[in-house]
Design a protein around this motif. Structure first.
Motif, short mmCIF file in Angstrom:
data_model
loop_
_atom_site.label_atom_id
_atom_site.label_comp_id
_atom_site.label_asym_id
_atom_site.label_seq_id
_atom_site.Cartn_x
_atom_site.Cartn_y
_atom_site.Cartn_z
N ASN A 53 38.67 47.68 31.80
CA ASN A 53 40.28 48.53 31.55
C ASN A 53 41.05 47.23 31.10
O ASN A 53 41.60 46.44 32.07
N PRO A 54 41.36 46.86 30.02
CA PRO A 54 42.43 45.81 29.53
C PRO A 54 43.58 45.95 30.08
O PRO A 54 44.28 45.11 30.21
N GLY A 55 44.20 47.33 30.46
CA GLY A 55 45.51 47.33 31.02
C GLY A 55 45.54 47.11 32.37
O GLY A 55 46.93 46.79 32.92
N ARG A 56 44.43 46.56 33.01
CA ARG A 56 44.75 46.27 34.47
C ARG A 56 43.95 45.01 34.79
O ARG A 56 43.42 44.50 35.90
N VAL A 57 44.17 43.90 33.61
CA VAL A 57 43.53 42.55 33.80
C VAL A 57 44.45 42.07 34.65
O VAL A 57 45.32 41.49 34.36
N MET A 58 43.76 41.28 35.68
CA MET A 58 44.45 40.33 36.45
C MET A 58 43.21 39.28 36.78
O MET A 58 42.54 39.29 37.64
N VAL A 59 43.35 38.21 36.12
CA VAL A 59 42.20 37.26 35.99
C VAL A 59 42.28 36.56 37.39
O VAL A 59 40.88 36.19 37.79
N LYS A 60 43.12 36.27 37.87
CA LYS A 60 43.03 35.57 39.33
C LYS A 60 42.29 36.49 40.49
O LYS A 60 41.47 36.00 41.16
#
Length: 472
Positions: free
Chosen positions: A208-215
Motif C-alpha cells: 500500500n503506497p499510501g501507508r508507507v512509513m519506512v522507519k
C-alpha cells in the motif's frame, strides 16, 4: 570455580538438570562458570563457602519465563537464572520488577519472544528435490538468539504434511514427521524455487503506497532479514514509486458519474403530482419514494418501484435495481433485464402482462472511480424493504411468483440458501402463494465459460416456460 559445559542441543534442559544437582549439593551460583558447546571437564576449586543444600520448587509461570530467557545470547544468563531460581525458592516474589536481576531476566525473555516472532514471520521456505512421497522444503534463518528449539515447534504444527529443514548458523531443525535438532554443518542457502516470482507478484500487489512509513517498516522487518526474503529486492523500488502510485490512486478516486447527476436533476425537476388515491399502486409507489427505512436510500439516486398491470397473474421478483435501473427509475432495464426479456419472450411470456419488481428497492453499490460496483443486500436491508414487497403482493395478488435469485427467495420464503438445488421447484409463501424458484439473469452474465453459460441460459428459459405453462 566449577565449570559446567552445556550441550548446543538441549541447552536449557541440561541447565535445568545441573541447577537441581547444584542446589542439592549446596553449590553457590558464584562458584559456577557456565559455557555452551566447549569441550572442557568440570573443575571444582573450593574457594567459596558452600550454601545449604535445598530442594527446588518454583511456579510454572516463573520456570517458563526463566527458560525463555535462557535462550538469550547474553553470556551471563545462566548465572543470573541460577541465582534467581534459588532466591525465588527462598521467597522472592515472582514478577517483582524492583529487583534488578529479575527485571533483567524478564526483559531478556521478552526479547527472545520477539526474536521467535520474527522467525515465524520471516522464514521463507524453498522447495527442494526429494525422493520420498512428501514434498520437501528448506529455509535459512539468522536469529539474534538461541531460539531454534523453542521456535520451531510452531512450524511442526503448521506444516506437518511436509518434510522441511530450517538451518541457522548454529543449530538446524529437521522435520520428517518428528522434529529433531542437530548442530549446523552446512551453511549454504537453499536455491530459489519456482514460487518466488509468484510471491513477489503477490507482495507487490498488496503493498500500500499510501501507508508507507519506512522507519516503522524497518522496525517490524529489520534490514538484516531482507537478504533471505525473496520480496525484499522489490522494496526499494516500491518505496521510491510510492508517491507516484498514490497520485495515480487519487486520480482514480470515486467521482460521481455525469449520468447520475443528470438523473438526480431530472428527479428534482419533476413537478409535484396530485395525491394518488389511497390503496393503489400509485399511492404505494409514492410512499416508497420517500423511504428511509435502511441506509441504502442515501447514496441511491431514487427508489425503483415495480411496474406492470394491476391484474397481472405472474409477479417476477428480482434482487435489487442495478446501475441503469437506479438512473432510469425502472426495474429490469439493464443488461440483466435484457437477458430476462429475451428469455421470457422465447418461453412464451409477454413482459407487458407481467408485474416485475425487486425485493430491495434501492441500488446498493460501492464506488470505484466513476463506476458503481454492485453489492449484495444484507439481511437487514432485505427485511427493511419487505414492507414494500408485501404491499405489492397484497395489491397484485398474483397466481404465481417467479423468484429470481437468492435475495428474492430469502425475502419471499425466508430462506435463500441452495438456490441451484431448488431451482425449477415450486415452493409456497406463508399465505400459500406458489413461488417458482430460478436464478437471477445476472448470474448468467457472470459465467466465464461460454458453453456453461449456454446450458444455464437454456435452463433459465425452461424455468420461465414452466411459469407460462403453470397458468394454462
Amino acid at each position: 570455580m566449577m565449570r559446567i559445559v552445556l550441550p548446543v542441543i538441549g541447552t536449557v534442559a541440561a541447565w535445568r538438570d545441573h541447577v537441581r544437582r547444584l542446589a542439592a549439593e549446596g553449590v553457590a551460583p558464584e562458584g559456577v562458570r557456565w559455557t555452551v558447546g566447549e569441550e572442557a571437564r568440570d573443575l571444582l576449586v573450593p574457594d567459596l563457602p558452600p550454601i545449604l543444600p535445598r530442594p527446588l520448587k518454583i511456579g510454572r509461570e516463573a520456570l517458563d519465563e526463566i527458560e525463555t530467557a535462557l535462550c538469550h545470547s547474553d553470556s551471563e544468563r545462566f548465572n543470573r537464572a541460577h541465582a534467581l531460581v534459588l532466591r525465588l525458592n527462598d521467597g522472592l516474589a515472582w514478577g517483582d520488577r524492583t529487583d534488578p536481576a529479575l527485571r533483567k531476566l524478564m526483559e531478556q525473555a521478552k526479547t527472545v519472544r520477539r526474536d521467535i516472532h520474527k522467525m515465524h514471520a520471516f522464514v521463507r521456505f524453498r522447495e527442494v528435490p526429494t525422493e520420498g512421497p512428501r514434498r520437501a522444503f528448506a529455509a535459512w534463518f539468522e536469529p539474534d538468539h538461541h531460539i531454534v528449539e523453542r521456535g520451531t515447534p510452531f512450524f511442526a504444527k503448521r506444516f506437518a504434511d511436509m518434510d522441511w529443514v530450517i538451518a541457522t548458523p548454529a543449530v538446524t531443525a529437521r522435520f520428517d514427521g518428528t522434529l529433531h535438532f542437530e548442530e549446523t554443518a552446512d551453511t549454504a542457502r537453499p536455491p530459489p524455487d519456482a514460487t518466488e516470482d509468484l510471491w513477489r507478484t503477490y507482495y507487490a500487489s498488496i503493498f500500500n503506497p499510501g501507508r508507507v512509513m519506512v522507519k516503522a517498516m524497518q522496525s517490524e522487518m529489520p534490514k538484516k532479514y531482507w537478504k533471505n526474503l525473496p520480496e525484499a529486492d522489490l522494496i526499494p523500488d516500491l518505496i521510491r514509486g510510492a508517491d507516484a502510485r498514490v497520485r495515480e490512486m487519487q486520480a482514480r478516486e470515486a467521482e460521481e458519474a455525469p449520468e447520475r447527476r443528470r438523473a438526480v436533476a431530472r428527479t428534482m425537476a419533476m413537478p409535484e403530482r396530485l395525491q394518488p388515491e389511497a390503496g393503489t399502486l400509485d399511492a404505494l409507489r409514492a410512499e416508497a419514494a420517500a423511504c428511509t427505512r435502511c441506509p441504502l436510500y442515501a447514496p441511491a439516486t431514487q427508489t425503483v418501484f415495480g411496474e406492470g398491470p394491476r391484474d397481472a397473474k405472474i409477479m417476477v421478483v428480482g434482487e435489487q435495481p442495478g446501475d441503469q435501473e437506479d438512473l432510469a427509475g425502472r426495474p429490469f432495464v439493464g443488461p440483466a433485464g435484457k437477458v430476462f426479456d429475451e428469455e421470457a419472450e422465447a418461453a412464451g411470456l409477454d413482459r407487458r402482462q407481467l408485474y416485475v419488481t425487486n425485493a430491495v428497492k434501492h441500488f446498493k453499490f460501492t464506488p470505484r472511480g466513476k463506476r458503481r460496483i454492485h453489492q449484495r443486500p444484507d439481511t437487514g436491508e432485505i427485511r427493511a424493504c419487505h414492507l414494500w414487497l408485501e404491499g405489492e403482493l397484497g395489491l397484485i395478488r398474483p397466481k404465481l411468483i417467479v423468484s429470481m435469485g437468492a435475495t428474492a427467495l430469502q425475502s419471499l420464503t425466508g430462506k435463500g440458501e441452495g438456490i441451484l438445488k431448488r431451482r425449477g421447484g415450486i415452493e409456497e409463501m406463508k399465505d400459500g402463494t406458489p413461488v417458482l424458484v430460478t436464478v437471477h439473469p445476472s448470474y448468467l452474465l457472470r459465467l466465464p465459460d461460454p458453453e456453461l453459460a449456454k446450458v444455464e441460459r437454456a435452463k433459465f428459459r425452461e424455468d420461465l416456460a414452466q411459469a407460462a405453462r403453470y397458468l394454462d
